[in-house]
Design a protein around this motif. Structure first.
Motif, mmCIF file in Angstrom:
data_model
loop_
_atom_site.group_PDB
_atom_site.id
_atom_site.type_symbol
_atom_site.label_atom_id
_atom_site.label_comp_id
_atom_site.label_asym_id
_atom_site.label_seq_id
_atom_site.Cartn_x
_atom_site.Cartn_y
_atom_site.Cartn_z
ATOM 1 N N ARG A 4 -10.739 56.660 22.549
ATOM 2 C CA ARG A 4 -10.320 55.292 22.843
ATOM 3 C C ARG A 4 -11.318 54.712 23.851
ATOM 4 O O ARG A 4 -12.023 55.461 24.530
ATOM 5 N N PRO A 5 -11.380 53.386 24.000
ATOM 6 C CA PRO A 5 -12.372 52.809 24.925
ATOM 7 C C PRO A 5 -12.240 53.293 26.366
ATOM 8 O O PRO A 5 -13.227 53.354 27.089
ATOM 9 N N ASP A 6 -11.006 53.664 26.786
ATOM 10 C CA ASP A 6 -10.826 54.050 28.186
ATOM 11 C C ASP A 6 -10.651 55.563 28.353
ATOM 12 O O ASP A 6 -10.061 56.021 29.311
ATOM 13 N N GLU A 7 -11.191 56.325 27.395
ATOM 14 C CA GLU A 7 -10.994 57.768 27.427
ATOM 15 C C GLU A 7 -12.274 58.480 27.853
ATOM 16 O O GLU A 7 -13.366 58.123 27.420
ATOM 17 N N LEU A 8 -12.108 59.511 28.709
ATOM 18 C CA LEU A 8 -13.254 60.298 29.166
ATOM 19 C C LEU A 8 -13.578 61.390 28.153
ATOM 20 O O LEU A 8 -12.738 61.761 27.339
ATOM 21 N N ARG A 9 -14.793 61.900 28.247
ATOM 22 C CA ARG A 9 -15.130 63.078 27.448
ATOM 23 C C ARG A 9 -14.511 64.312 28.118
ATOM 24 O O ARG A 9 -14.209 64.275 29.316
ATOM 25 N N PRO A 10 -14.338 65.415 27.386
ATOM 26 C CA PRO A 10 -13.779 66.614 28.028
ATOM 27 C C PRO A 10 -14.707 67.136 29.126
ATOM 28 O O PRO A 10 -15.927 67.105 28.974
ATOM 29 N N ILE A 11 -14.108 67.608 30.236
ATOM 30 C CA ILE A 11 -14.885 68.040 31.391
ATOM 31 C C ILE A 11 -14.625 69.510 31.674
ATOM 32 O O ILE A 11 -13.489 69.975 31.602
ATOM 33 N N ARG A 12 -15.696 70.230 31.986
ATOM 34 C CA ARG A 12 -15.550 71.622 32.416
ATOM 35 C C ARG A 12 -16.397 71.821 33.661
ATOM 36 O O ARG A 12 -17.554 71.419 33.704
ATOM 37 N N ILE A 13 -15.803 72.391 34.698
ATOM 38 C CA ILE A 13 -16.517 72.608 35.955
ATOM 39 C C ILE A 13 -16.398 74.070 36.324
ATOM 40 O O ILE A 13 -15.318 74.644 36.263
ATOM 41 N N MET A 26 -20.518 69.510 43.739
ATOM 42 C CA MET A 26 -19.711 70.728 43.634
ATOM 43 C C MET A 26 -20.473 71.924 44.199
ATOM 44 O O MET A 26 -19.894 72.793 44.852
ATOM 45 N N ALA A 27 -21.781 71.972 43.957
ATOM 46 C CA ALA A 27 -22.591 73.073 44.485
ATOM 47 C C ALA A 27 -22.624 73.022 46.013
ATOM 48 O O ALA A 27 -22.596 74.062 46.677
ATOM 49 N N LEU A 28 -22.656 71.819 46.579
ATOM 50 C CA LEU A 28 -22.636 71.667 48.042
ATOM 51 C C LEU A 28 -21.305 72.147 48.611
ATOM 52 O O LEU A 28 -21.264 72.807 49.651
ATOM 53 N N ALA A 29 -20.217 71.830 47.906
ATOM 54 C CA ALA A 29 -18.898 72.315 48.344
ATOM 55 C C ALA A 29 -18.863 73.834 48.272
ATOM 56 O O ALA A 29 -18.328 74.501 49.161
ATOM 57 N N ASP A 30 -19.486 74.371 47.225
ATOM 58 C CA ASP A 30 -19.530 75.827 47.048
ATOM 59 C C ASP A 30 -20.347 76.486 48.156
ATOM 60 O O ASP A 30 -20.067 77.599 48.573
ATOM 61 N N ALA A 31 -21.378 75.766 48.643
ATOM 62 C CA ALA A 31 -22.221 76.305 49.711
ATOM 63 C C ALA A 31 -21.566 76.150 51.083
ATOM 64 O O ALA A 31 -22.080 76.649 52.068
ATOM 65 N N GLY A 32 -20.438 75.441 51.134
ATOM 66 C CA GLY A 32 -19.746 75.252 52.414
ATOM 67 C C GLY A 32 -20.440 74.268 53.329
ATOM 68 O O GLY A 32 -20.307 74.348 54.544
ATOM 69 N N ILE A 33 -21.192 73.340 52.782
ATOM 70 C CA ILE A 33 -21.882 72.337 53.589
ATOM 71 C C ILE A 33 -20.925 71.168 53.840
ATOM 72 O O ILE A 33 -20.355 70.624 52.890
ATOM 73 N N PRO A 34 -20.717 70.792 55.126
ATOM 74 C CA PRO A 34 -19.756 69.729 55.422
ATOM 75 C C PRO A 34 -20.124 68.380 54.789
ATOM 76 O O PRO A 34 -21.255 67.921 54.906
ATOM 77 N N LYS A 69 -11.222 68.748 42.228
ATOM 78 C CA LYS A 69 -10.402 69.451 43.224
ATOM 79 C C LYS A 69 -9.741 70.671 42.615
ATOM 80 O O LYS A 69 -9.656 71.724 43.246
ATOM 81 N N LYS A 70 -9.285 70.495 41.383
ATOM 82 C CA LYS A 70 -8.610 71.608 40.709
ATOM 83 C C LYS A 70 -9.587 72.769 40.531
ATOM 84 O O LYS A 70 -9.244 73.926 40.781
ATOM 85 N N ALA A 71 -10.836 72.441 40.141
ATOM 86 C CA ALA A 71 -11.830 73.485 39.917
ATOM 87 C C ALA A 71 -12.109 74.270 41.198
ATOM 88 O O ALA A 71 -12.326 75.481 41.162
ATOM 89 N N ILE A 72 -12.110 73.577 42.334
ATOM 90 C CA ILE A 72 -12.369 74.259 43.605
ATOM 91 C C ILE A 72 -11.165 75.094 44.004
ATOM 92 O O ILE A 72 -11.282 76.261 44.362
ATOM 93 N N LYS A 73 -9.988 74.483 43.896
ATOM 94 C CA LYS A 73 -8.800 75.144 44.446
ATOM 95 C C LYS A 73 -8.318 76.310 43.604
ATOM 96 O O LYS A 73 -7.740 77.246 44.142
ATOM 97 N N GLU A 74 -8.580 76.267 42.299
ATOM 98 C CA GLU A 74 -8.007 77.344 41.491
ATOM 99 C C GLU A 74 -8.664 78.694 41.774
ATOM 100 O O GLU A 74 -8.144 79.730 41.380
#
Lengths: 242, 246
Positions: A22-31, A146-154, A231-236
């Motif tokens: 649909r016009p307002d639909e995102l593509r599937p995302i995997r992180i 996401m890589a920066l979050a993974d590296a723990g950089i504020p 957020k879900k990808a980080i927290k899970e």
């Protein structure tokens, strides 16, 4: 007339797009975070057929020393497309476009990272586009975030971004390759959603002021959705087992 | 209790960068892991919130760098020999400098061969004496618990997990020490110095450390129990208890 024949219909009679969205639909995302062992932080970000891997090194001592800044971290950002990322081999030498996108992404990251925490140091960010299918700058930016979050950089916030375009006169969210090529407009936007701040905003093509306002609303909706997935990808990874 | 604002997170909750922690005007110590804009507090890293007595802190779950703090005792590796001292890698974003006069306790004459005292690759335990935004950390060798590491084995863990290895009230560290009979020192920069009676115990501790390193495990509240079972399976109950007496 020849161009009109080659150009596919972007919106069919049911109002659906070339890939059935649909016009307002995102593509599937995997992180996925932490995919590389040697980097301080890393992530793979996939949005539809666009796939980007990002790696972060640092903060570390800056070499050469005279390039360091006394009050903040220097960000060195490289956006690059692998030779196999496109349907025809891409010359691996950095192109004008890649250098420009590296700069645009660096400026977006600079507004998110708390660079003043690490004066005289440097953070290296590498992004490799593994598969290109429209929206690589935003997927790269999000992979880097996401890589920066993974590296723990504020950071002030995670970055989420999406492109809004116009295809056959209809505003569409998260362009695919066909819409990118044949559409009337392409407007990538990236934000720090919880601070409600824009870190990247570009527009190719034409839109009326009213369309721009609508496009911005549409983008915000998409960004909110992507932000939750990030957020879900980080927290899970940190499910509490008690 | 009259709070200076509202806290939106629960104790032990996992947060991401950008998560709103609180709103108001709290008297909390400065932390790189909390970002304040007007009167809103946001987390700046992936971490766990610690809410206590109306205040809050964020303990990072990620991070391969150690942020030097004046007064910390750290274990580092000598990277480079200079004219009057050594450059030491303490896993911080900045290289640390150890003046030779501090280690030798006397002035250094120019041209002296410092390699005789500390060579590249040697480990040294020292205190962070000076560090701020404008200067790189300067180390000092002071007190009986500092100096060159002459025996045992040095292993490492991410600095963000060093406190986890020690555990609440040193519970995890005490378990490791009593079960293996090793002498264990954990430094805040994630370096671990151990002296074990035999290589079997050493291997068991290394295994336990990599168990803690796997991040998902660090969030398990009964990590101590899990490590206890792991060591017992490695060394066997009898071996573990007999070596504890040694």
């Amino acid at each position: 007339m020849l161009a009109a024949q080659q150009r596919p219909r972007l919106i069919d009679e049911r109002g659906l797009r070339t890939d059935g969205r649909r016009p307002d639909e995102l593509r599937p995302i995997r992180i996925e975070l932490g995919v590389l062992k040697n980097a301080d932080g890393s992530a793979i970000f996939e949005m539809g057929n666009t796939k980007v891997i990002a790696a972060v090194y640092g903060p570390k001592e800056m070499h050469p020393r005279h390039m360091a800044l006394p009050d903040r971290t220097v960000l060195r950002v490289r956006y690059h497309m692998t030779p196999f990322s496109t349907d025809e081999r891409k010359n691996p030498a950095p192109s004008r476009r890649e250098i420009e996108l590296s700069k645009v992404i660096r400026e977006a990251l600079e507004s998110a990272i708390l660079t003043e925490l690490f004066p005289r140091a440097t953070i290296d960010v590498f992004m490799e586009v593994l598969q290109a299918d429209a929206g690589t700058r935003l997927v790269s930016l999000m992979a880097a975030s996401m890589a920066l979050a993974d590296a723990g950089i504020p950071m002030r916030d995670l970055i989420a971004g999406v492109a809004v375009g116009k295809a056959d006169g209809v505003l569409v969210l998260d362009l695919n390759e066909a819409e990118d090529m044949w559409g009337e407009a392409d407007m990538p936007i990236a934000m720090m959603p919880s601070l409600n701040k824009v870190v990247l905003f570009q527009l190719n093509g034409t839109m009326t002021p009213e369309e721009l306002r609508q496009a911005l609303e549409l983008a915000k909706k998409g960004i909110a959705e992507i932000y939750q997935l990030e957020k879900k990808a980080i927290k899970e990874k940190f499910v509490e087992v008690s | 209790m009259n709070l200076p604002g509202q806290i939106f997170v629960m104790d032990q909750q996992v947060v991401c960068p950008g998560d709103l922690l609180a709103e108001g005007d709290f008297e909390i110590p400065w932390s790189p892991y909390i970002y304040k804009e007007s009167n809103r507090y946001y987390a700046s890293v992936v971490g766990v919130v610690d809410v206590k007595n109306g205040t809050f802190t964020v303990i990072p779950l990620k991070g391969s760098k150690y942020w030097p703090r004046v007064g910390d005792t750290v274990l580092g590796m000598v990277e480079e020999i200079e004219l009057y001292g050594w450059t030491v890698d303490i896993r911080a974003p900045y290289p640390a400098y150890l003046p030779a006069s501090s280690l030798l306790n006397r002035p250094i004459t120019a041209g002296e061969d410092l390699r005789r005292y500390l060579d590249v690759g040697d480990y040294i335990v020292a205190k962070v004496e000076v560090f701020d935004r404008t200067t790189n950390p300067i180390l000092a060798v002071r007190g009986s618990d500092t100096g060159k590491v002459t025996d045992g084995t040095v292993v490492s863990i991410s600095p963000s997990k060093a406190s986890r290895l020690i555990g609440r009230n040193r519970s995890l560290l005490n378990t490791l020490v009593s079960m293996t009979g090793c002498h264990l020192m954990v430094y805040p920069n994630g370096m671990i110095h151990m002296r074990c009676p035999s290589s079997a115990q050493e291997e068991a501790i290394k295994g336990a450390i990599s168990l803690i390193e796997i991040e998902q495990e660090s969030r398990i509240s009964d990590l101590t129990e899990k490590v206890r079972r792991f060591i017992a399976s490695k060394l066997g109950e009898t071996n573990a208890s007999s070596s504890a007496e040694a």
